[in-house]
Scaffold this motif. Sequence first.
Motif, PDB file in Angstrom:
ATOM      1  N   GLY A   1       0.818  -1.209   0.000  1.00 40.61           N
ATOM      2  CA  GLY A   1       0.000   0.000   0.000  1.00 40.61           C
ATOM      3  C   GLY A   1       0.848   1.253   0.000  1.00 40.61           C
ATOM      4  O   GLY A   1       0.449   2.282  -0.554  1.00 40.61           O
ATOM      5  N   ILE A   2       2.026   1.168   0.621  1.00 39.16           N
ATOM      6  CA  ILE A   2       2.880   2.354   0.752  1.00 39.16           C
ATOM      7  C   ILE A   2       3.503   2.741  -0.587  1.00 39.16           C
ATOM      8  O   ILE A   2       3.498   3.916  -0.961  1.00 39.16           O
ATOM      9  CB  ILE A   2       3.979   2.101   1.811  1.00 39.16           C
ATOM     10  N   ILE A   3       4.025   1.758  -1.325  1.00 47.01           N
ATOM     11  CA  ILE A   3       4.716   2.066  -2.590  1.00 47.01           C
ATOM     12  C   ILE A   3       3.788   2.739  -3.606  1.00 47.01           C
ATOM     13  O   ILE A   3       4.152   3.772  -4.189  1.00 47.01           O
ATOM     14  CB  ILE A   3       5.363   0.794  -3.176  1.00 47.01           C
ATOM     15  N   PRO A   4       2.560   2.209  -3.862  1.00 45.15           N
ATOM     16  CA  PRO A   4       1.674   2.894  -4.826  1.00 45.15           C
ATOM     17  C   PRO A   4       1.329   4.315  -4.400  1.00 45.15           C
ATOM     18  O   PRO A   4       1.207   5.211  -5.252  1.00 45.15           O
ATOM     19  CB  PRO A   4       0.430   2.002  -4.849  1.00 45.15           C
ATOM     20  N   ILE A   5       1.161   4.543  -3.088  1.00 44.11           N
ATOM     21  CA  ILE A   5       0.846   5.895  -2.610  1.00 44.11           C
ATOM     22  C   ILE A   5       2.001   6.838  -2.921  1.00 44.11           C
ATOM     23  O   ILE A   5       1.802   7.972  -3.384  1.00 44.11           O
ATOM     24  CB  ILE A   5       0.545   5.877  -1.103  1.00 44.11           C
ATOM     25  N   ILE A   6       3.228   6.373  -2.693  1.00 45.09           N
ATOM     26  CA  ILE A   6       4.407   7.205  -2.980  1.00 45.09           C
ATOM     27  C   ILE A   6       4.516   7.472  -4.478  1.00 45.09           C
ATOM     28  O   ILE A   6       4.857   8.582  -4.905  1.00 45.09           O
ATOM     29  CB  ILE A   6       5.686   6.525  -2.446  1.00 45.09           C
TER      30      ILE A   6
END
Length: 225
Positions: free
Chosen positions: A59-64
């Motif tokens: 979830g963190i990588i796509p948000i970044i």
Amino acid sequence: MLIVVTRTLILYALVVIALRLMGKREIGQLQPFDLVGIIMISELAAIPAENVGIPLIAGIIPIIVILFASTLLAVLELKSERARALLNGTPSVLIARGKIVEAELKRNRYNLTDLLVELRIKNVPNISDVEFAVLETNGQLSILPKSLKRPATPEDFGIAPSYEGLPSVLVMDGKLQKNNFERDKIDLPWFLNELKKQNIHRIEDVFLASLDTCGTLFIQKKLKR
């Protein structure tokens, strides 16, 4: 349960930081790529928060990535007028010199009911009183009344009013705003004396106190609980 709470707090903090980095524009002022970014970020954060089986990093990588893409588009928009027109579109004139431009209404899928509602909200109920009405790229309607229908200003009467800036907040919810006293060179003993005149003996008893540029002091006392 603790894992779910921890993951949710991490994702919440990340989304808040992402939205903060995207700028301070209100929802009604967002451009299309801003709105798409916010919707996708919220959806991507919700998936790993609900399902502990999905790695948090998923979830963190796509948000970044979305944050990076949104920032890149924002910079591109600032640098290039052509990119700005491509990403955000261009303003459309819906009313010109008191007459509705039907072709622009159809092109923007903007119906007459919405147009009349917006005119009433802006206190211009008569279309004949409108010089121009422009549908901005963020969806808001800017209305320029005809010169004879605009509110009178001091300049129309040759009057030069004194300067009126932002009031300086001196006390907010019982807390003294020391930085404002120092910035505006306000005398603290004078202020305390003014409080005593209104039978207020403690700063903690003041809900709000402000001083405007004309020297008018506003004080509101806290309600007793």
